[in-house]
Design an enzyme around this catalytic site. Structure first.
Site, PDB file in Angstrom:
ATOM      1  N   HIS A  75       0.840  -1.192   0.000  1.00 50.01           N
ATOM      2  CA  HIS A  75       0.000   0.000   0.000  1.00 50.01           C
ATOM      3  C   HIS A  75       0.874   1.239   0.000  1.00 50.01           C
ATOM      4  CE1 HIS A  75       0.051   1.998   4.020  1.00 50.01           C
ATOM      5  NE2 HIS A  75       0.464   0.838   4.442  1.00 50.01           N
ATOM      6  N   CYS A  76       0.258   2.353  -0.410  1.00 51.45           N
ATOM      7  CA  CYS A  76       0.917   3.659  -0.442  1.00 51.45           C
ATOM      8  C   CYS A  76      -0.123   4.679  -0.001  1.00 51.45           C
ATOM      9  CB  CYS A  76       1.481   3.943  -1.835  1.00 51.45           C
ATOM     10  SG  CYS A  76       0.242   3.879  -3.153  1.00 51.45           S
ATOM     11  N   LYS A  77      -0.214   5.799  -0.663  1.00 54.09           N
ATOM     12  CA  LYS A  77      -1.231   6.789  -0.302  1.00 54.09           C
ATOM     13  C   LYS A  77      -2.552   6.527  -1.032  1.00 54.09           C
ATOM     14  CE  LYS A  77      -2.244  11.717  -0.049  1.00 54.09           C
ATOM     15  NZ  LYS A  77      -1.795  13.066  -0.366  1.00 54.09           N
ATOM     16  N   TRP A 104      -3.644   4.156   1.969  1.00 61.57           N
ATOM     17  CA  TRP A 104      -3.781   4.980   3.169  1.00 61.57           C
ATOM     18  C   TRP A 104      -5.036   5.859   3.114  1.00 61.57           C
ATOM     19  CZ3 TRP A 104      -2.337   5.041   7.985  1.00 61.57           C
ATOM     20  CH2 TRP A 104      -2.680   6.155   8.744  1.00 61.57           C
TER      21      TRP A 104
END
Length: 113
Positions: A75-77, A104
């Site tokens: 995952h990232c933003k 996120w």
């Protein structure tokens, strides 16, 4: 490519055999916090991180290195870098690499952060 859901990520504390990797930069984590159980390997360092020996990985990241069969969720933003990370991991032989597409942004919204 398999997409991981919010509910699956929420349930990760009950599945220590799965690995959640946050590919955001450290400055982003400092601003927002992190999803429980995740380890941080920024996208530019991901390939080198996944190529570490088992012992080096554990020393650097504090948990067992995923095997080629381990379910690894990235995952990232907002999901873009996570998709690149999942594609990279797949190219390195991690057959169960997945993207938490909500990343996120979805996590924070649903957690009230």
């Amino acid at each position: 490519m398999s997409i991981a859901t919010y509910e699956e990520v929420l349930d990760l504390p009950n599945h220590p055999e799965k690995v959640l990797i946050d590919v955001r930069g450290p400055e982003e984590l400092a601003e927002t916090g992190k999803i429980p159980t995740s380890i941080n390997i920024p996208l530019p360092q991901l390939e080198d991180g996944l190529k570490l020996s088992t012992d080096e990985f554990k020393t650097k990241f504090g948990r067992e290195k995923p095997t080629p069969d381990t379910e690894v969720i990235f995952h990232c933003k907002m999901g873009g870098r996570a998709q690149k990370a999942a594609d990279l991991a797949t190219s390195l032989g991690f057959a169960n690499a997945r993207n938490y597409k909500g990343s996120w942004t979805e996590w924070a919204a649903k957690q009230g952060k």
